[in-house]
Design a protein around this motif. Structure first.
Motif, PDB file in Angstrom:
ATOM      1  N   THR A 249       0.827  -1.213   0.000  1.00  9.07           N
ATOM      2  CA  THR A 249       0.000   0.000   0.000  1.00  9.07           C
ATOM      3  C   THR A 249       0.860   1.262   0.000  1.00  9.07           C
ATOM      4  N   VAL A 250       1.785   1.325   0.946  1.00 12.46           N
ATOM      5  CA  VAL A 250       2.562   2.565   1.132  1.00 12.46           C
ATOM      6  C   VAL A 250       3.577   2.765   0.009  1.00 12.46           C
ATOM      7  N   HIS A 251       4.215   1.657  -0.428  1.00 15.89           N
ATOM      8  CA  HIS A 251       5.274   1.801  -1.433  1.00 15.89           C
ATOM      9  C   HIS A 251       4.837   1.374  -2.835  1.00 15.89           C
ATOM     10  N   GLY A 252       3.610   0.899  -2.955  1.00  8.04           N
ATOM     11  CA  GLY A 252       3.098   0.507  -4.280  1.00  8.04           C
ATOM     12  C   GLY A 252       3.867  -0.642  -4.890  1.00  8.04           C
ATOM     13  N   LEU A 253       4.519  -1.469  -4.050  1.00  5.74           N
ATOM     14  CA  LEU A 253       5.337  -2.557  -4.599  1.00  5.74           C
ATOM     15  C   LEU A 253       4.509  -3.811  -4.829  1.00  5.74           C
ATOM     16  N   HIS A 254       4.812  -4.524  -5.912  1.00  2.85           N
ATOM     17  CA  HIS A 254       4.236  -5.846  -6.080  1.00  2.85           C
ATOM     18  C   HIS A 254       5.353  -6.865  -6.315  1.00  2.85           C
ATOM     19  N   GLY A 255       4.977  -8.129  -6.519  1.00  2.00           N
ATOM     20  CA  GLY A 255       6.005  -9.172  -6.639  1.00  2.00           C
ATOM     21  C   GLY A 255       6.677  -9.441  -5.295  1.00  2.00           C
ATOM     22  N   LEU A 256       5.970  -9.146  -4.196  1.00  2.00           N
ATOM     23  CA  LEU A 256       6.546  -9.420  -2.874  1.00  2.00           C
ATOM     24  C   LEU A 256       6.548 -10.934  -2.653  1.00  2.00           C
ATOM     25  N   ARG A 257       7.650 -11.454  -2.127  1.00  2.00           N
ATOM     26  CA  ARG A 257       7.724 -12.901  -1.835  1.00  2.00           C
ATOM     27  C   ARG A 257       7.573 -13.054  -0.322  1.00  2.00           C
ATOM     28  N   VAL A 258       6.576 -13.824   0.063  1.00  2.00           N
ATOM     29  CA  VAL A 258       6.219 -13.846   1.480  1.00  2.00           C
ATOM     30  C   VAL A 258       6.294 -15.255   2.051  1.00  2.00           C
ATOM     31  N   GLN A 259       7.038 -15.400   3.144  1.00  2.00           N
ATOM     32  CA  GLN A 259       7.140 -16.702   3.810  1.00  2.00           C
ATOM     33  C   GLN A 259       6.439 -16.645   5.163  1.00  2.00           C
ATOM     34  N   GLN A 260       5.573 -17.643   5.412  1.00  2.00           N
ATOM     35  CA  GLN A 260       4.903 -17.799   6.706  1.00  2.00           C
ATOM     36  C   GLN A 260       4.934 -19.276   7.034  1.00  2.00           C
ATOM     37  N   ASP A 261       5.347 -19.617   8.224  1.00  2.00           N
ATOM     38  CA  ASP A 261       5.412 -21.042   8.534  1.00  2.00           C
ATOM     39  C   ASP A 261       4.018 -21.654   8.681  1.00  2.00           C
ATOM     40  N   GLY A 262       3.100 -20.923   9.296  1.00  2.00           N
ATOM     41  CA  GLY A 262       1.785 -21.488   9.599  1.00  2.00           C
ATOM     42  C   GLY A 262       0.776 -21.265   8.487  1.00  2.00           C
ATOM     43  N   LEU A 263       0.006 -22.322   8.196  1.00  2.00           N
ATOM     44  CA  LEU A 263      -1.000 -22.214   7.135  1.00  2.00           C
ATOM     45  C   LEU A 263      -2.109 -21.234   7.513  1.00  2.00           C
ATOM     46  N   SER A 264      -2.465 -21.177   8.806  1.00  2.00           N
ATOM     47  CA  SER A 264      -3.564 -20.276   9.159  1.00  2.00           C
ATOM     48  C   SER A 264      -3.142 -18.810   8.966  1.00  2.00           C
ATOM     49  N   GLY A 265      -1.878 -18.491   9.214  1.00  2.00           N
ATOM     50  CA  GLY A 265      -1.383 -17.134   8.941  1.00  2.00           C
ATOM     51  C   GLY A 265      -1.431 -16.839   7.449  1.00  2.00           C
ATOM     52  N   GLU A 266      -1.060 -17.856   6.669  1.00  2.00           N
ATOM     53  CA  GLU A 266      -1.080 -17.700   5.208  1.00  2.00           C
ATOM     54  C   GLU A 266      -2.514 -17.427   4.723  1.00  2.00           C
ATOM     55  N   ASN A 267      -3.464 -18.182   5.284  1.00  2.00           N
ATOM     56  CA  ASN A 267      -4.870 -17.976   4.906  1.00  2.00           C
ATOM     57  C   ASN A 267      -5.385 -16.618   5.381  1.00  2.00           C
ATOM     58  N   ALA A 268      -4.929 -16.183   6.552  1.00  2.00           N
ATOM     59  CA  ALA A 268      -5.357 -14.872   7.064  1.00  2.00           C
ATOM     60  C   ALA A 268      -4.813 -13.755   6.174  1.00  2.00           C
ATOM     61  N   LEU A 269      -3.539 -13.878   5.760  1.00  2.00           N
ATOM     62  CA  LEU A 269      -2.972 -12.877   4.844  1.00  2.00           C
ATOM     63  C   LEU A 269      -3.799 -12.832   3.562  1.00  2.00           C
ATOM     64  N   ALA A 270      -4.135 -14.011   3.023  1.00  2.00           N
ATOM     65  CA  ALA A 270      -4.905 -14.046   1.770  1.00  2.00           C
ATOM     66  C   ALA A 270      -6.251 -13.343   1.952  1.00  2.00           C
ATOM     67  N   ALA A 271      -6.917 -13.595   3.085  1.00  2.00           N
ATOM     68  CA  ALA A 271      -8.225 -12.977   3.318  1.00  2.00           C
ATOM     69  C   ALA A 271      -8.084 -11.464   3.499  1.00  2.00           C
ATOM     70  N   ASN A 272      -7.059 -11.042   4.248  1.00  2.00           N
ATOM     71  CA  ASN A 272      -6.834  -9.600   4.429  1.00  2.00           C
ATOM     72  C   ASN A 272      -6.490  -8.924   3.098  1.00  2.00           C
ATOM     73  N   ALA A 273      -5.674  -9.624   2.291  1.00  2.00           N
ATOM     74  CA  ALA A 273      -5.261  -9.054   0.996  1.00  2.00           C
ATOM     75  C   ALA A 273      -6.453  -8.935   0.051  1.00  2.00           C
ATOM     76  N   LEU A 274      -7.318  -9.939   0.082  1.00  2.00           N
ATOM     77  CA  LEU A 274      -8.501  -9.928  -0.789  1.00  2.00           C
ATOM     78  C   LEU A 274      -9.395  -8.736  -0.439  1.00  2.00           C
ATOM     79  N   ARG A 275      -9.608  -8.536   0.854  1.00  2.00           N
ATOM     80  CA  ARG A 275     -10.446  -7.401   1.296  1.00  2.00           C
ATOM     81  C   ARG A 275      -9.836  -6.065   0.888  1.00  2.00           C
TER      82      ARG A 275
END
Ligand SMILES: C[S@@+](CC[C@H](N)C(=O)[O-])C[C@H]1O[C@@H](n2cnc3c(N)ncnc32)[C@H](O)[C@@H]1O
Length: 380
Positions: free
Chosen positions: A67-93
């Motif tokens: 949002t702040v830097h307008g960057l895309h192509g970010l590579r994101v590592q999260q160990d937990g699947l529920s965090g990964e799903n939460a990021l996806a839901a937050n990103a979708l919104r």
């Protein structure tokens, strides 16, 4: 620190869902904000696809960067699947689903990246595995902006980082968090040291572990007690589930003790899944142990198993919380067929019996020692 564009990002929009939500659990913390503020200049100069985010929680680092830097192509590592799903839901919104890609901890995550944002873990092994990979694969000019809660940061952590980088500088603390600014990767061409492996002669088992795996390559003491009861567990069944597999001790011990059984080992942690896969292979059991990354048996059919084994977690990150154990009991109850058994081991001071009775079915305590209780619950 005021007047910084990061302060324009609305962290309150983030949710932990589908992870456990409760009053004392939050979707972002001061460390996220501190890392973003310290990284401002580096992010302003970074190009698309040049930033990796490690140890992301629920999306604060990723979505603020996008949002702040307008960057895309970010590579994101999260160990937990529920965090990964939460990021996806937050990103979708937020309309930012296309701004990042979720990736496992790997060479590709860091391949030639110039900026790394890193929520430091508490485990030194996890610090070591991440540091080793960044040093070997990132751009030589990489700037790493790391941060953690001061109470979880130790000099030992700096010592581990100093093995892989020529400069590790602590920044000014803010709201009980501290940044570490790291650069100068030392790539001496040595082979990756993870997963680590250890032979346990008493169990005649190799255990393998990536850095973030619960208990590393050790045998958990509670699990060791649970294993004493293997012969009593549904002796006729040919299929079992190791729920929350960690380094795969339970799956491997069960498969080894009972040559007719197939085990599906499942965990929401990417490190646990990779570790259990390595443990199964190291013991020649890969043909009878399937490994699945899954949040609380979400992809398993109702009433599809006769035997589930569980050593439940009682921490969420650094917070003690019974919700996660209850969530796994409910999941096990759904997946057990009538008459099926859930075998659990838990700390003696935890009174899980009444919860198991209520959520799964009649529960019997079959073992107790000075530290642990082993129980079996039968699905009615
Ligand atoms: C106490 S450890 C036990 C690990 C291993 N079974 C052992 O005995 O050493 C609990 C495990 O549950 C996993 N876990 C936590 N939440 C989970 C979830 N929602 N779904 C699946 N696994 C989960 C953790 O990643 C961790 O590996």
């Amino acid at each position: 620190m005021s007047g910084n564009p990061v302060s324009d990002f609305d962290f309150a929009q983030l949710r932990r869902f589908p992870d456990i939500e409760a009053e004392n659990l939050f979707a972002h913390d001061a460390t996220d904000e501190l890392i973003l503020r310290e990284a401002e200049q580096a992010l302003a100069l970074a190009g698309h696809g040049e930033v990796a985010i490690v140890g992301e929680r629920y999306g604060a680092l990723t979505l603020a960067t996008a949002t702040v830097h307008g960057l895309h192509g970010l590579r994101v590592q999260q160990d937990g699947l529920s965090g990964e799903n939460a990021l996806a839901a937050n990103a979708l919104r937020a309309g930012l689903r296309e701004s990042y890609t979720s990736m496992p901890l790997s060479a590709e995550l860091f391949d030639r990246v110039k900026v790394v944002l890193w929520q430091l873990p508490r485990s030194l092994d996890e610090v070591a595995e991440v540091a080793e990979l960044i040093a070997a694969h990132a751009n030589p000019q990489v700037q790493i902006i790391a941060g953690g809660r001061i109470k979880h940061m130790t000099l030992a952590m700096n010592a581990v980082l100093a093995q892989h980088f020529s400069a590790v500088t602590a920044g000014r603390a803010w709201r009980k968090s501290r940044p570490l600014l790291i650069n100068g990767p030392v790539n001496d061409g040595t082979a990756p040291s993870f997963p680590r492996r250890e032979f346990h002669a008493d169990l005649d088992l190799w255990l393998c572990a990536h850095g973030a795996t619960f208990g590393g390559s050790k045998v958990d003491v509670g699990t060791r007690f649970l294993l004493e009861f293997l012969p009593q567990m549904q002796p006729q069944t040919s299929f079992a589930i190791d729920l929350g597999a960690g380094n795969g001790t339970i799956a491997a011990a069960l498969a080894k003790a009972r040559p007719d059984i197939h085990v599906t080992a499942t965990d929401q942690s990417a490190a646990a899944v990779a570790s259990t896969t390595a443990t199964a292979a190291a013991n020649g059991l890969a043909d009878r142990i399937e490994v699945v990354r899954d949040d609380a048996l979400g992809t398993f059919a109702d009433e599809s198993a006769e035997l589930i084994l569980l050593n439940p977690p009682f921490h969420i990150g650094a917070t003690v919380h019974a919700g996660i154990a209850h969530k796994l009991f409910i999941a096990a109850a759904r997946v057990l067929a009538p008459g099926g058994e859930l075998w659990c081991v838990y700390n003696r001071h935890l009174d899980y019996r009444s919860a198991l009775d209520k959520l799964v079915g009649p529960t019997e305590v079959v073992g107790r020692n000075s530290k642990f209780t082993v129980s079996v619950s039968r699905k009615s």
